[in-house]
Design an enzyme around this catalytic site. Structure first.
Site, short mmCIF file in Angstrom:
data_model
loop_
_atom_site.label_atom_id
_atom_site.label_comp_id
_atom_site.label_asym_id
_atom_site.label_seq_id
_atom_site.Cartn_x
_atom_site.Cartn_y
_atom_site.Cartn_z
N TRP A 220 3.37 -1.60 2.87
CA TRP A 220 4.77 -1.30 1.88
C TRP A 220 5.19 -2.76 1.79
O TRP A 220 5.89 -3.59 2.77
CB TRP A 220 5.66 -0.50 3.07
CG TRP A 220 5.27 0.80 3.36
CD1 TRP A 220 5.50 1.66 2.51
CD2 TRP A 220 4.45 1.30 4.10
NE1 TRP A 220 4.94 3.04 2.92
CE2 TRP A 220 4.06 2.75 4.01
CE3 TRP A 220 3.85 0.52 5.38
CZ2 TRP A 220 3.24 3.49 5.00
CZ3 TRP A 220 2.92 1.39 6.32
CH2 TRP A 220 2.93 2.90 5.79
N HIS B 6 10.08 4.23 2.24
CA HIS B 6 9.76 5.63 2.03
C HIS B 6 10.52 6.74 2.71
O HIS B 6 11.45 6.12 3.29
CB HIS B 6 8.39 5.97 2.57
CG HIS B 6 8.13 5.44 4.12
ND1 HIS B 6 6.94 5.13 4.47
CD2 HIS B 6 9.02 4.76 4.87
CE1 HIS B 6 6.97 4.57 5.82
NE2 HIS B 6 8.39 4.48 5.89
N ARG C 21 10.58 -0.67 -3.33
CA ARG C 21 9.56 -1.62 -3.06
C ARG C 21 9.85 -2.67 -3.98
O ARG C 21 10.16 -2.84 -5.13
CB ARG C 21 8.22 -0.90 -3.17
CG ARG C 21 8.26 0.44 -2.26
CD ARG C 21 6.73 0.62 -1.55
NE ARG C 21 6.94 1.63 -0.57
CZ ARG C 21 5.77 2.64 -0.87
NH1 ARG C 21 4.90 2.42 -1.45
NH2 ARG C 21 5.92 3.75 -0.19
N GLN D 174 10.57 10.12 -3.68
CA GLN D 174 9.58 10.79 -2.88
C GLN D 174 9.91 12.12 -2.36
O GLN D 174 11.32 12.56 -2.12
CB GLN D 174 9.15 9.89 -1.38
CG GLN D 174 8.32 8.78 -1.85
CD GLN D 174 7.66 7.98 -0.73
OE1 GLN D 174 8.32 8.27 0.42
NE2 GLN D 174 6.50 7.64 -0.85
N VAL E 188 0.38 9.36 11.02
CA VAL E 188 -0.42 10.67 11.19
C VAL E 188 -1.65 10.63 11.92
O VAL E 188 -2.31 9.54 11.92
CB VAL E 188 -0.27 11.37 9.65
CG1 VAL E 188 0.86 11.93 9.40
CG2 VAL E 188 -0.78 10.38 8.68
N ALA F 92 3.48 16.34 8.03
CA ALA F 92 4.35 15.66 7.23
C ALA F 92 3.42 15.08 6.04
O ALA F 92 2.47 14.93 5.91
CB ALA F 92 4.65 14.49 7.92
N1 DAH Z 1 5.31 7.34 3.67
C1 DAH Z 1 4.10 7.14 2.82
C2 DAH Z 1 4.09 6.15 1.85
O1 DAH Z 1 5.34 6.11 1.20
C3 DAH Z 1 3.61 8.60 2.56
C4 DAH Z 1 3.27 9.56 3.53
C5 DAH Z 1 1.94 9.63 4.10
C6 DAH Z 1 4.34 10.24 4.03
C7 DAH Z 1 1.64 10.28 4.93
C8 DAH Z 1 3.89 11.12 4.99
C9 DAH Z 1 2.35 11.26 5.63
O2 DAH Z 1 4.85 11.97 5.68
O3 DAH Z 1 2.29 12.09 6.46
O4 DAH Z 1 3.23 5.52 1.42
#
Ligand code: DAH
Length: 352
Positions: A156, A178, A204, A218, A261, A315
């Site tokens: 990120w 995010h 970002r 998002q 995750v 998620a």
């Molecule tokens: N937060 C991640 C991003 O911005 C995307 C994401 C991936 C969100 C996996 C989730 C997850 O909740 O389980 O790149």
């Protein structure tokens, strides 16, 4: 010359008397006293005349000037008086209904898309949740299994806030990268089972191009219950993508690393443009990655006060502009935020 002066006087006093508007009087005044006006040019003849003649002409000329000037002035005030008088005779009925051609605004296509998503997930029991846009790196990273100095932070590109002007300096403040910053907050705030969604803005430090923006939206989903599995994730992904991209859309989950995750996946949909055959847009593979997701990591559940032996969680967090680009056939992501009214009128929905 004396005769000429009398003729001018007669002619112009008549014109002044007959004038009915200020504009007309201005024209008469210009014809007399303007740069090429009669009164301005007349004295140019004087040097050709004899002294004896001039002795009677000059006073007559001066009198002419005074008479014409004061005639214009008094006629001006008369005309003004008349127009005030006629105005006071008029009346305006402020209660008369007017029919102005109304200009209708448009709902932004991104807003329309987000409202539809909210409706779609409300139907299956998900509630909306809001988390801060300016947050601490604790909620944005640490509780999500991404400790300081861990290389995963490089995933990120983060905008940090200068702490020098802040009272609270023991925290690191950032613009959230995010909507996953909501995950642990949700778990701490609600009793299990949990069905929540966050649809909101993220930021970002990007090099801007057709596929990257510093600000984007998002759609985070947090689903915690007993006995959830990847099958539920597959079902939810199909529920979401088929609704927006068409019933014929196929969805696959492909292994991908995200620290919060386990297992983590990329959610792919069949390429809208070639229907899975392979084309330039999907790089010949027939699939497009539409978001990241996975089963919530046991240590993230623990950070949220949930026992991972009893509960499991799903998620996800796809970027909304990327999906909408496909749906609307837009090639440059930056159109969503550059305020181009033509784009909003073409792709948005008229506000009735
Ligand atoms: N937060 C991640 C991003 O911005 C995307 C994401 C991936 C969100 C996996 C989730 C997850 O909740 O389980 O790149």
């Amino acid at each position: 010359m004396n005769e000429q002066i009398s003729t001018i006087k007669l002619e112009y006093l008549g014109k002044i008397k007959a004038a009915t508007s200020l504009a007309e009087l201005d024209q008469i005044y210009l014809a007399l006293f303007g740069k090429a006006g009669i009164i301005t040019l007349l004295p140019k003849e004087f040097p050709k005349m004899e002294k004896a003649q001039l002795a009677s002409i000059v006073p007559a000329f001066n009198q002419l000037k005074i008479d014409l000037n004061s005639a214009v002035e008094s006629k001006r005030s008369e005309v003004r008086e008349m127009s005030y008088a006629s105005l006071s005779q008029e009346s305006v009925d402020l209660s008369t209904p007017i029919t102005l051609p109304l200009r209708t605004g448009y709902h932004h296509p991104l807003m329309v898309f987000e409202e539809e998503i909210k409706e779609l997930f409300k139907k299956i029991g998900f509630q909306q949740f809001g988390a801060p846009n300016i947050d601490t790196d604790y909620y944005n990273f640490e509780v999500l299994n991404i400790p300081a100095e861990h290389p995963a932070r490089d995933l990120w590109d983060t905008l940090y806030i200068d702490k020098s002007g802040l009272k609270e300096r023991n925290e690191n403040w950032i613009l959230r990268t995010h909507t996953s910053n909501a995950q642990v907050r949700i778990m701490k705030q609600y009793k299990t089972p949990v069905r929540m969604m966050v649809i909101d803005r993220c930021f970002r430090y990007e090099n801007l191009d057709a596929r990257h923006e510093h600000t984007f939206d998002q759609f985070e989903l947090v689903f915690v219950d007993k006995g959830l599995s990847m099958a539920h994730l597959q079902w939810l992904s199909e529920y979401f993508l088929k609704h927006f991209l068409g019933e014929e859309t196929k969805v696959r989950l492909r292994p991908k690393y995200y620290p919060f995750v386990e297992p983590g996946v990329g959610i792919d949909g069949t390429c809208l443009f070639c229907k899975g055959k392979g084309c330039k847009i999907c790089g010949g593979i027939g699939w497009l990655e539409l978001g990241g997701a996975g089963m919530i990591h046991p240590s993230v559940l623990k950070n949220g006060g949930i026992d991972p032996k009893e509960y499991s969680g799903i998620a996800w967090g796809p970027g909304l502009e990327r999906i909408l680009m496909l749906k609307l056939g837009v090639e440059d992501l930056r159109v969503f935020r550059n305020g181009d009214i033509k784009f909003i009128q073409e792709k948005g929905v008229p506000a009735s």
